[in-house]
Design a protein around this motif. Sequence first.
Motif, PDB file in Angstrom:
ATOM      1  N   VAL A   1       1.309  10.496  -8.161  1.00 55.45           N
ATOM      2  CA  VAL A   1       1.636   9.146  -7.703  1.00 55.45           C
ATOM      3  C   VAL A   1       1.827   9.214  -6.190  1.00 55.45           C
ATOM      4  CG1 VAL A   1       3.238   7.216  -7.938  1.00 55.45           C
ATOM      5  CG2 VAL A   1       2.895   8.763  -9.852  1.00 55.45           C
ATOM      6  N   MET A   2       1.331   8.192  -5.493  1.00 52.40           N
ATOM      7  CA  MET A   2       1.523   8.152  -4.042  1.00 52.40           C
ATOM      8  C   MET A   2       2.314   6.897  -3.688  1.00 52.40           C
ATOM      9  SD  MET A   2      -1.455   7.954  -1.160  1.00 52.40           S
ATOM     10  CE  MET A   2      -1.704   9.594  -0.543  1.00 52.40           C
ATOM     11  N   VAL A   3       3.213   7.015  -2.724  1.00 51.37           N
ATOM     12  CA  VAL A   3       3.933   5.807  -2.276  1.00 51.37           C
ATOM     13  C   VAL A   3       3.498   5.470  -0.850  1.00 51.37           C
ATOM     14  CG1 VAL A   3       5.938   6.000  -3.795  1.00 51.37           C
ATOM     15  CG2 VAL A   3       5.950   7.223  -1.639  1.00 51.37           C
ATOM     16  N   VAL A   4       3.177   4.199  -0.649  1.00 49.96           N
ATOM     17  CA  VAL A   4       2.638   3.746   0.639  1.00 49.96           C
ATOM     18  C   VAL A   4       3.318   2.435   1.024  1.00 49.96           C
ATOM     19  CG1 VAL A   4       0.526   2.938   1.809  1.00 49.96           C
ATOM     20  CG2 VAL A   4       0.372   4.764   0.132  1.00 49.96           C
ATOM     21  N   GLY A   5       3.508   2.219   2.304  1.00 51.12           N
ATOM     22  CA  GLY A   5       4.052   0.926   2.744  1.00 51.12           C
ATOM     23  C   GLY A   5       4.743   1.047   4.088  1.00 51.12           C
ATOM     24  N   GLU A   6       5.192  -0.108   4.556  1.00 50.73           N
ATOM     25  CA  GLU A   6       5.847  -0.171   5.858  1.00 50.73           C
ATOM     26  C   GLU A   6       7.090   0.735   5.902  1.00 50.73           C
ATOM     27  OE1 GLU A   6       7.347  -3.922   8.309  1.00 50.73           O
ATOM     28  OE2 GLU A   6       5.733  -4.381   6.902  1.00 50.73           O
ATOM     29  N   SER A   7       7.462   1.103   7.098  1.00 51.26           N
ATOM     30  CA  SER A   7       8.601   2.013   7.257  1.00 51.26           C
ATOM     31  C   SER A   7       9.913   1.345   6.831  1.00 51.26           C
ATOM     32  CB  SER A   7       8.671   2.433   8.723  1.00 51.26           C
ATOM     33  OG  SER A   7       9.663   3.383   8.882  1.00 51.26           O
ATOM     34  N   GLY A   8      10.772   2.130   6.206  1.00 49.80           N
ATOM     35  CA  GLY A   8      12.120   1.668   5.875  1.00 49.80           C
ATOM     36  C   GLY A   8      12.206   0.785   4.638  1.00 49.80           C
TER      37      GLY A   8
ATOM     38  N   VAL B   1       4.459  13.742  -6.579  1.00 50.98           N
ATOM     39  CA  VAL B   1       4.621  12.495  -5.838  1.00 50.98           C
ATOM     40  C   VAL B   1       4.257  12.769  -4.389  1.00 50.98           C
ATOM     41  CG1 VAL B   1       6.172  10.668  -5.128  1.00 50.98           C
ATOM     42  CG2 VAL B   1       6.404  11.650  -7.383  1.00 50.98           C
ATOM     43  N   VAL B   2       3.390  11.934  -3.878  1.00 50.75           N
ATOM     44  CA  VAL B   2       2.978  12.078  -2.477  1.00 50.75           C
ATOM     45  C   VAL B   2       3.697  10.993  -1.686  1.00 50.75           C
ATOM     46  CG1 VAL B   2       1.011  12.164  -0.896  1.00 50.75           C
ATOM     47  CG2 VAL B   2       0.724  12.866  -3.279  1.00 50.75           C
ATOM     48  N   ASP B   3       4.597  11.415  -0.824  1.00 51.03           N
ATOM     49  CA  ASP B   3       5.358  10.468  -0.003  1.00 51.03           C
ATOM     50  C   ASP B   3       4.662  10.374   1.355  1.00 51.03           C
ATOM     51  OD1 ASP B   3       7.261   8.769   0.918  1.00 51.03           O
ATOM     52  OD2 ASP B   3       8.905  10.220   0.955  1.00 51.03           O
ATOM     53  N   THR B   4       4.454   9.154   1.823  1.00 54.40           N
ATOM     54  CA  THR B   4       3.744   8.998   3.100  1.00 54.40           C
ATOM     55  C   THR B   4       4.674   8.361   4.133  1.00 54.40           C
ATOM     56  OG1 THR B   4       2.939   6.795   2.533  1.00 54.40           O
ATOM     57  CG2 THR B   4       1.552   8.645   1.892  1.00 54.40           C
ATOM     58  N   PRO B   5       4.437   8.652   5.415  1.00 56.52           N
ATOM     59  CA  PRO B   5       5.276   8.014   6.429  1.00 56.52           C
ATOM     60  C   PRO B   5       4.984   6.523   6.473  1.00 56.52           C
ATOM     61  CG  PRO B   5       3.835   9.706   7.373  1.00 56.52           C
ATOM     62  CD  PRO B   5       3.377   9.486   5.987  1.00 56.52           C
ATOM     63  N   GLY B   6       6.018   5.745   6.666  1.00 59.26           N
ATOM     64  CA  GLY B   6       5.813   4.294   6.727  1.00 59.26           C
ATOM     65  C   GLY B   6       5.126   3.900   8.020  1.00 59.26           C
ATOM     66  N   PHE B   7       4.426   2.783   8.001  1.00 55.25           N
ATOM     67  CA  PHE B   7       3.772   2.311   9.225  1.00 55.25           C
ATOM     68  C   PHE B   7       4.549   1.116   9.758  1.00 55.25           C
ATOM     69  CE2 PHE B   7       2.111  -1.251   6.951  1.00 55.25           C
ATOM     70  CZ  PHE B   7       1.911  -0.769   5.672  1.00 55.25           C
TER      71      PHE B   7
ATOM     72  N   TYR C   1       2.255   0.431  -3.772  1.00 53.87           N
ATOM     73  CA  TYR C   1       2.200  -0.190  -2.448  1.00 53.87           C
ATOM     74  C   TYR C   1       3.427  -1.076  -2.244  1.00 53.87           C
ATOM     75  CZ  TYR C   1       0.733  -2.100   1.859  1.00 53.87           C
ATOM     76  OH  TYR C   1       0.710  -2.420   3.194  1.00 53.87           O
ATOM     77  N   PHE C   2       4.266  -0.718  -1.291  1.00 52.23           N
ATOM     78  CA  PHE C   2       5.546  -1.404  -1.062  1.00 52.23           C
ATOM     79  C   PHE C   2       5.364  -2.627  -0.165  1.00 52.23           C
ATOM     80  CE2 PHE C   2       9.043   1.423  -2.585  1.00 52.23           C
ATOM     81  CZ  PHE C   2       8.226   2.332  -3.242  1.00 52.23           C
ATOM     82  N   ILE C   3       5.852  -3.766  -0.643  1.00 50.78           N
ATOM     83  CA  ILE C   3       5.746  -5.013   0.125  1.00 50.78           C
ATOM     84  C   ILE C   3       7.149  -5.442   0.538  1.00 50.78           C
ATOM     85  CG2 ILE C   3       5.068  -7.455  -0.027  1.00 50.78           C
ATOM     86  CD1 ILE C   3       3.029  -6.459  -2.227  1.00 50.78           C
ATOM     87  N   GLN C   4       7.290  -5.815   1.800  1.00 52.35           N
ATOM     88  CA  GLN C   4       8.602  -6.243   2.301  1.00 52.35           C
ATOM     89  C   GLN C   4       9.037  -7.551   1.626  1.00 52.35           C
ATOM     90  OE1 GLN C   4       8.671  -6.835   6.525  1.00 52.35           O
ATOM     91  NE2 GLN C   4      10.901  -6.971   6.580  1.00 52.35           N
ATOM     92  N   PRO C   5      10.298  -7.633   1.212  1.00 46.64           N
ATOM     93  CA  PRO C   5      10.728  -8.841   0.482  1.00 46.64           C
ATOM     94  C   PRO C   5      10.968 -10.012   1.434  1.00 46.64           C
ATOM     95  CG  PRO C   5      12.563  -7.301   0.670  1.00 46.64           C
ATOM     96  CD  PRO C   5      11.388  -6.641   1.326  1.00 46.64           C
ATOM     97  N   THR C   6       9.899 -10.569   1.980  1.00 42.92           N
ATOM     98  CA  THR C   6      10.032 -11.632   2.981  1.00 42.92           C
ATOM     99  C   THR C   6      10.087 -13.013   2.344  1.00 42.92           C
ATOM    100  OG1 THR C   6       7.641 -11.772   3.113  1.00 42.92           O
ATOM    101  CG2 THR C   6       8.717 -10.360   4.736  1.00 42.92           C
ATOM    102  N   GLY C   7       9.455 -13.158   1.192  1.00 41.75           N
ATOM    103  CA  GLY C   7       9.366 -14.479   0.575  1.00 41.75           C
ATOM    104  C   GLY C   7       8.164 -15.256   1.092  1.00 41.75           C
ATOM    105  N   HIS C   8       7.527 -14.732   2.150  1.00 42.59           N
ATOM    106  CA  HIS C   8       6.356 -15.428   2.720  1.00 42.59           C
ATOM    107  C   HIS C   8       5.061 -14.794   2.235  1.00 42.59           C
ATOM    108  CE1 HIS C   8       9.420 -17.122   5.137  1.00 42.59           C
ATOM    109  NE2 HIS C   8       9.667 -15.986   5.785  1.00 42.59           N
ATOM    110  N   ALA C   9       3.974 -15.264   2.830  1.00 41.67           N
ATOM    111  CA  ALA C   9       2.660 -14.722   2.469  1.00 41.67           C
ATOM    112  C   ALA C   9       2.583 -13.246   2.877  1.00 41.67           C
ATOM    113  CB  ALA C   9       1.582 -15.511   3.183  1.00 41.67           C
TER     114      ALA C   9
END
Length: 469
Positions: free
Chosen positions: A97-104, A156-162, A208-216
Motif C-alpha cells: 500500500v502506498m500513501v500519497v498526498g499533501e504535506s501534513g 507500506v510505502v510512505d511518501t513525502p507530502g507535497f 490518496y489523501f485529500i485536505q478536508p476543505t469542503g471545497h472542490a
Amino acid sequence: MSHNESASPTEGYTTSGDYTNGSTLPAIPNGSMRDVASSINGSANRAASLVSQQTYPTSNIAPPQVSRKQLMGYVGFANLPNQVHRRSVRKGFQFTVMVVGESGLGKSTLVNTLFATPLYPSKELPPPSAEPAKTVSIESISADIEESDVRLRLTVVDTPGFGDYVNNDSSWKPILDNIEARFDAYLDQENRVNRSKMVDNRVHACLYFIQPTGHALKPIDIEFMRRLHTRVNLIPIIAKADTMTDEEVTQFKARVLADIRYHNIQIFQAPTYEKEDEETLAENEEIASRIPFAVVGSTTIIKTPDGRTVRGRAYPWGVIEVDNEEHCDFVKLRQMLIRTNMEELREHTNLFLYENWRTEKLIAMGVEQDQSVFKEVNPAAKQAEERAMHEAKLSKMEAEMKMVFAQKVMEKEAKLKQSEEELYARHREMKDALDKQRMELEDKKRRLESGRPLTPEKSNTRKKGFLRT
Ligand SMILES: Nc1nc2c(ncn2[C@@H]2O[C@H](COP(=O)(O)OP(=O)(O)OP(=O)(O)O)[C@@H](O)[C@H]2O)c(=O)[nH]1
Ligand SMILES: [Mg+2]
C-alpha cells in the motif's frame, strides 16, 4: 470491523520478518490478520472441518457405524479452487500500500494507526504522544505476518507530502517513478529463466489523501490523480475527518466524487460477482458506499468519558475514536484493504495496470504487438479473403503469361524478318550474277554473228612516250 480490537495484539497469529529499516515488528490489531486469514482461508477451513478425522477412545464405546460409498463418476475439478487456494497459502501473499498526498495531512500517522504501533524506529524512546516527523523521502516498511498458516508480507510505502514548494508542478514525478520502478523490477523477474521465486513489490493500492476543505478538489490533486490513475489502484481518502461535522463530511464526499467523475479520474472499484452470498454483497456495498473514506489517524490511547480506553483524539467537546465505525471510516478502509478487496486489488494491478504499462513500454521500445495474432476467425470472411487472394494470384499469373507470349511473338517476328532480308539479299545476288552471265552470252553471240574473233583483239599496244600515228 466489528472484531475485538482490544485483544492481545499477538493473540491468534505470529509475526516474523524484519523491516527494511530494521525496526522491531509492528503489532497488527488482532482483528486485521484474522480478517486476512478468514478471507483467504475461509473456504478451506470449512472444507477441512467437514473431513476432519475423529478419534474415539479405546473403551467399550463402539464407534458409530459409518457407511462408505464410492462416488461414481467423480472427476475432481470441484476441488480445484482448494488446490489453487492451498498453493497461494503455501507461497504466501505480498501486498503493498502506498500513501500519497499533501504535506501534513496525516499520512504517516495513518500508516502507524494501520500497524497499531509506530513503525519508525527511533534512537531514543519517543514520548507517548510522539508525532511522526515530517517525511522527507520515500520510505518502505514491511512486516511478515502469519496467521493460521497464511503468510502475508505487508508493505507500506510512505511518501513525502507535497505542497511545501513554490512550484509543485512535477511533485507527482518521483512517486510515479517509484511505482514504475517497481513494475520494472517485476518485469525483470518475469524475464528470468527461473521464475519460481518472484517477489511482487508492485504497489497494489494507493491511498490518496485529500485536505478536508469542503471545497472542490485542488488543481494539484486533480493533476496528481490523473498522473497516477493509470498506474495504480487509487483509493481517495478524506484526511483528518475529525475537523468536519458529519454533515460536512457527507457533503464533501459527494463533492469529491463528482469532481473525480468530472475529471475522468479512475478510482478503484471493487467488482461484484453474481454468485456472491448476500452477506458478502452487503459488505461490499457498505464499503463502496464509504468511498472516499473519511479517516482519523491516531496511535494515542485515551480514555472516553464512559471509561473505555481507545485510540483516538481528545477534544474539549469529546473524543473521536479511530476504531469506531460511527466516528470515521478507518475500520472500513482497513477492512477493504486486508479483508474484502485485497485479492481484487492485487488482481487488478497484475492484469490491467501492470499489463498496460508493459505494453506501453514495449511499444515505446519499438516492439509492436502483432494484432493479427489475436484476430477472431470468421469462417465466411476467411473464405472470402482466401478467394480474393486466389483470384489475385490467378490474374497475376495470366498477366505474366501474356507478357511472356508477347515477347516470344516479338522474337519470332524479328527472326522471320531477318531471314526474309537474307533471302531477299541472296535473291538479288543471284539475279545480278544471272544478268551478268546473260550479258556476256549476248556479247559473245553478237561477236560470232559479226565474224569477229571471240577472243578480244589485241588492242593497239601503246608504247610509253610514243604517239600513235
Ligand atoms: N486532527 C487530526 N490531526 C491529525 C490526524 N492525523 C494526523 N494528524 C496530525 O497532523 C500532523 C501531521 O501528521 P503526519 O502524519 O506527519 O502527516 P504527513 O502527511 O505524513 O506529513 P508529511 O510527512 O509532511 O507529508 C501531526 O501533527 C498529526 O498529529 C487526524 O486524523 N486528525
Ligand atoms: Mg509523513
